[in-house]
Design a protein around this motif. Sequence first.
Motif, PDB file in Angstrom:
ATOM      1  N   LEU A  76       0.812  -1.200   0.000  1.00 47.47           N
ATOM      2  CA  LEU A  76       0.000   0.000   0.000  1.00 47.47           C
ATOM      3  C   LEU A  76       0.858   1.268   0.000  1.00 47.47           C
ATOM      4  O   LEU A  76       0.457   2.294  -0.562  1.00 47.47           O
ATOM      5  N   ASP A  77       2.029   1.202   0.596  1.00 45.97           N
ATOM      6  CA  ASP A  77       2.915   2.365   0.600  1.00 45.97           C
ATOM      7  C   ASP A  77       3.326   2.775  -0.816  1.00 45.97           C
ATOM      8  O   ASP A  77       3.541   3.958  -1.085  1.00 45.97           O
ATOM      9  N   TYR A  78       3.453   1.781  -1.710  1.00 45.25           N
ATOM     10  CA  TYR A  78       3.784   2.105  -3.096  1.00 45.25           C
ATOM     11  C   TYR A  78       2.727   3.045  -3.681  1.00 45.25           C
ATOM     12  O   TYR A  78       3.046   4.051  -4.325  1.00 45.25           O
ATOM     13  N   TRP A  79       1.468   2.764  -3.431  1.00 39.42           N
ATOM     14  CA  TRP A  79       0.376   3.539  -4.020  1.00 39.42           C
ATOM     15  C   TRP A  79       0.243   4.908  -3.356  1.00 39.42           C
ATOM     16  O   TRP A  79      -0.010   5.906  -4.042  1.00 39.42           O
ATOM     17  N   THR A  80       0.425   4.979  -2.058  1.00 41.06           N
ATOM     18  CA  THR A  80       0.329   6.287  -1.409  1.00 41.06           C
ATOM     19  C   THR A  80       1.506   7.181  -1.792  1.00 41.06           C
ATOM     20  O   THR A  80       1.335   8.391  -1.976  1.00 41.06           O
ATOM     21  N   GLU A  81       2.700   6.600  -1.934  1.00 46.06           N
ATOM     22  CA  GLU A  81       3.857   7.385  -2.374  1.00 46.06           C
ATOM     23  C   GLU A  81       3.643   7.900  -3.798  1.00 46.06           C
ATOM     24  O   GLU A  81       3.970   9.051  -4.118  1.00 46.06           O
ATOM     25  N   LEU A  82       3.094   7.043  -4.659  1.00 51.55           N
ATOM     26  CA  LEU A  82       2.826   7.449  -6.035  1.00 51.55           C
ATOM     27  C   LEU A  82       1.793   8.564  -6.072  1.00 51.55           C
ATOM     28  O   LEU A  82       1.938   9.545  -6.819  1.00 51.55           O
ATOM     29  N   ALA A  83       0.744   8.440  -5.274  1.00 56.06           N
ATOM     30  CA  ALA A  83      -0.304   9.461  -5.256  1.00 56.06           C
ATOM     31  C   ALA A  83       0.264  10.814  -4.848  1.00 56.06           C
ATOM     32  O   ALA A  83      -0.058  11.852  -5.452  1.00 56.06           O
ATOM     33  N   LYS A  84       1.108  10.830  -3.826  1.00 54.43           N
ATOM     34  CA  LYS A  84       1.709  12.096  -3.386  1.00 54.43           C
ATOM     35  C   LYS A  84       2.608  12.687  -4.469  1.00 54.43           C
ATOM     36  O   LYS A  84       2.623  13.909  -4.675  1.00 54.43           O
ATOM     37  N   LEU A  85       3.337  11.837  -5.183  1.00 54.81           N
ATOM     38  CA  LEU A  85       4.184  12.317  -6.272  1.00 54.81           C
ATOM     39  C   LEU A  85       3.346  12.957  -7.372  1.00 54.81           C
ATOM     40  O   LEU A  85       3.664  14.051  -7.865  1.00 54.81           O
ATOM     41  N   LEU A  86       2.267  12.297  -7.768  1.00 58.12           N
ATOM     42  CA  LEU A  86       1.432  12.806  -8.850  1.00 58.12           C
ATOM     43  C   LEU A  86       0.748  14.112  -8.459  1.00 58.12           C
ATOM     44  O   LEU A  86       0.586  15.010  -9.295  1.00 58.12           O
ATOM     45  N   GLU A  87       0.343  14.230  -7.207  1.00 58.77           N
ATOM     46  CA  GLU A  87      -0.256  15.489  -6.773  1.00 58.77           C
ATOM     47  C   GLU A  87       0.789  16.603  -6.779  1.00 58.77           C
ATOM     48  O   GLU A  87       0.479  17.753  -7.132  1.00 58.77           O
ATOM     49  N   LYS A  88       2.017  16.279  -6.424  1.00 56.42           N
ATOM     50  CA  LYS A  88       3.095  17.272  -6.518  1.00 56.42           C
ATOM     51  C   LYS A  88       3.242  17.764  -7.954  1.00 56.42           C
ATOM     52  O   LYS A  88       3.526  18.947  -8.197  1.00 56.42           O
ATOM     53  N   GLY A  89       3.022  16.872  -8.922  1.00 56.36           N
ATOM     54  CA  GLY A  89       3.116  17.236 -10.333  1.00 56.36           C
ATOM     55  C   GLY A  89       1.842  17.813 -10.915  1.00 56.36           C
ATOM     56  O   GLY A  89       1.766  18.044 -12.125  1.00 56.36           O
ATOM     57  N   LEU A  90       0.809  18.034 -10.082  1.00 55.36           N
ATOM     58  CA  LEU A  90      -0.453  18.639 -10.511  1.00 55.36           C
ATOM     59  C   LEU A  90      -1.153  17.836 -11.604  1.00 55.36           C
ATOM     60  O   LEU A  90      -1.807  18.386 -12.489  1.00 55.36           O
ATOM     61  N   PHE A  91      -1.032  16.513 -11.537  1.00 52.50           N
ATOM     62  CA  PHE A  91      -1.760  15.653 -12.469  1.00 52.50           C
ATOM     63  C   PHE A  91      -3.256  15.747 -12.183  1.00 52.50           C
ATOM     64  O   PHE A  91      -3.677  15.886 -11.026  1.00 52.50           O
ATOM     65  N   ASP A  92      -4.071  15.649 -13.235  1.00 49.39           N
ATOM     66  CA  ASP A  92      -5.516  15.601 -13.028  1.00 49.39           C
ATOM     67  C   ASP A  92      -5.894  14.421 -12.154  1.00 49.39           C
ATOM     68  O   ASP A  92      -6.798  14.522 -11.313  1.00 49.39           O
TER      69      ASP A  92
END
Length: 493
Positions: free
Chosen positions: A36-52
């Motif tokens: 689950l940490d893989y997915w939460t880390e990815l989500a935080k990265l994508l939000e940092k990049g302002l992905f839709d």
Amino acid sequence: MSARIRFNAFDMNCVVHQSPGLWRHPDDHSARYTDLDYWTELAKLLEKGLFDGIFLADVLGVYDLYGSSAAAALRTGAQTPVGDPVPLVSAMATVTEHLGFGLTTGTGFEHPFPFARRISTLDHLTRGRVGWNVVTGYLPSAAENLGQSDAFDHDRRYDNAEEYLNVLYKLWEGSWEDEAVVADRESGIYVNPDKVHPIEHQGAQFTVPGIHVSAPSPQRTPVIYQAGASPRGTEFAATHAEAVFVAAPTKEKLAASVARLRASLESAGRERDDVLVYALLTIITDGTDKAAQAKAADFREYVSSEGALALMSGWMGTDFSGYELDEPIGHIESNAVQSAAEAFRRAAGDDREWTVRDLAEWGGIGGLGPVLVGSGESIADQLESWVDETGVDGFNLAYAVTPGTFADVITHVVPVLQRRGRYPTAYEYGTLRHKLFGGGDRVSSTHPADQHHRRIHTGTHSRSDDAARPSSHADSGAGYLVSTGSNRKGSLP
């Protein structure tokens, strides 16, 4: 003003999504898909990049056309094993504030009544950040394992999906009035029963007489995504979709797909900009063009031809196991393969006759979409060209390695697009639908779901009026901001 460029991350709850063999690369973390940490880390990265958002693909079957067996898919991990995408969303939503979540589920394998509750629950828990990618299913193995071996006639699947969505719209929009939840401590009344209505649906496939068991969520109906490319799929998208995903190897084919969809929207009585179009794309980038090319060459060393052909067999409906890798494509009696190979050949600027190996190498990174390689400046130039020449709104970004491919885009490409005024510098507040279209939380007045909401209300205001006033969620202080702007696609903050 130049059009905004949008990004979604394209992923799947598996070890091999679109780039078979790359899980072996030392920089790839996709084998952590059960963590689950893989997915939460990815989500935080994508939000940092302002992905839709992050768009989660899914299949319930296996790719077993290649060699008439699942062996190749299992050996190479090609979308097998695969986990359920739904449980990932709540965890990713907990660590983000703005990122949207596009879920893929099929209309043929679950009754709409429990599905309606599951989506309403997720929309509540994410504060209105859920979208649903409507698929009718294309892997026979999934239908067979559910005892539906006769359910794979193409148009029949869409007929079933039409009724499926009609049931969902009735539940999400036409069962609970906006003022049904009273929550009055003094009277002890939580829900006013006079404002909750049974949907009384009786159709060819489904009978659902009762009420929706969930209170209306921030968006009621999730943002509807769709990816069908056939004439029937395009017709379906023109009626129901708010965002459409397309895969086209050339600008010419992409422009034609976008134009065809826009025309279909008008025929369906909707506005041409009622739908956002995202094209499948993979970006390999670095600080310089030379470094990016070296990175791409390194990635290609890890491509699994067997895994690529297992996926391509399922996507194109042709068992490639019966052909030698160096056999020319022209020997294969399939119009789908011939047309795809011709498009790939043109995209690569190659006039030689392609082989099965060439096809596998093309599909080895990023699936059926093009791969752009270069520095941040070079990639930005190419992205602007694709958007300006095709009318596409953004890109569904597949990865070569994860999360590295997404991190590279955020590091090298996003800042260039921001300096050029083509990419946002901050998120707009509100639900996913409001972020995408700038018109409020609820479906537009031209969407078929809206008629069910209007039917249970007094008729003193239309849904277009609702889009211009604060929603009940904004009134409650939950943070759902509603814009009074008329631009359905929003603007750069």
